[in-house]
Design an enzyme around this catalytic site. Sequence first.
Site, PDB file in Angstrom:
ATOM      1  N   SER A  85       0.550  -9.965  -0.623  1.00 20.17           N
ATOM      2  CA  SER A  85       0.378  -8.510  -0.601  1.00 20.17           C
ATOM      3  C   SER A  85       0.695  -7.827   0.714  1.00 20.17           C
ATOM      4  CB  SER A  85      -1.048  -8.150  -1.040  1.00 20.17           C
ATOM      5  OG  SER A  85      -2.007  -8.806  -0.237  1.00 20.17           O
ATOM      6  N   LYS A 129       0.794  -1.233   0.000  1.00 21.02           N
ATOM      7  CA  LYS A 129       0.000   0.000   0.000  1.00 21.02           C
ATOM      8  C   LYS A 129       0.827   1.284   0.000  1.00 21.02           C
ATOM      9  CE  LYS A 129      -4.447  -1.221   0.132  1.00 21.02           C
ATOM     10  NZ  LYS A 129      -5.473  -0.677  -0.763  1.00 21.02           N
TER      11      LYS A 129
END
Length: 325
Positions: A309, A54
């Site tokens: 992720s 992110k």
Amino acid sequence: MTTPPGIADIHAAAARLSGLIVETPLIESQELNKRFGARILFKPETLQRTGSFKFRGAYNKLSSLSEAERSRGVVAFSSGNHAQGVAASAAMFGVKAVIAMPADAPAMKVGNVRKMGAEVVPFDRFRDDRMAVVRPYIEKGMVLVPPFDDPAIIAGQGTIGLELMRQARALGIGLDAVIVPCGGGGLSSGISVAVKDASPDTAVWAVEPEHFDDTRRSLAAGTRVSNEPGHDSICDALLTAEPGVITFEINRRNLAGAIAVSDQAAAQAMRDAMAYLKLVVEPGGCVGLAALSSGEIELSGKNVAVVLSGGNVDFGTYAGIMAAA
């Protein structure tokens, strides 16, 4: 609709992020290769700044703002990984950040956001409208940094696709498929743009938690559909209500499909990541690995990349999942 980002936007994001991000490696396990009858390359964004992918999108978004916009501060809503990316980016630019976070967000993620200097505003993820929570701050002039449905955010996440395709080429490997966790679709859409530019024949698959498979059902319907209320999942990072407008437009064109995996499959994938890759991966970050066992992707003899992720998981949660093996 805002114009979706293209490959030039992803290259521009890569230039802005150069020297600030970790170029996460491609790693593999001979045991997992043997199990699946394929060569599986893992891209561990668990090792990224703030512990997930992110930071890439958040920093690129803040970089795209004018100094006047940044001076008014930024506001975001997130269950934790985007929150940490925004908080870290805001601290680097020296600007105020307010993050609305679900009251049940993992304590570690909330604590990390506060340590980075951002103000945390709690809300109920099942009853409250996230936009209503952040609207007063926007009305005061703060700039909203969306978690996924924004061209600069998508382009930042797409830098992962640039890296993994370049790294695979350096290994002499042509990828048959790339498998990506999916919440609102920012990661899968950004990566798909980069992958399809480098290798149009490479299939890109999105993976979602069971009961939060809005992208899978939206692809089947040909239009955006929302998740049914009343469900929960250990994959807290992927619990979005529906695909983004921009992300779905990209994913509709680029994805081979989307796969839903159970919490049990995600938990087993976490155990496999620990056992065979020696990595701590959070539940949502592991759904791509879980999808390898779904039977929905042809693996035999293929070269496949899987994005892990994020790795921001409370010790108690992680220990509980490991103990349940």
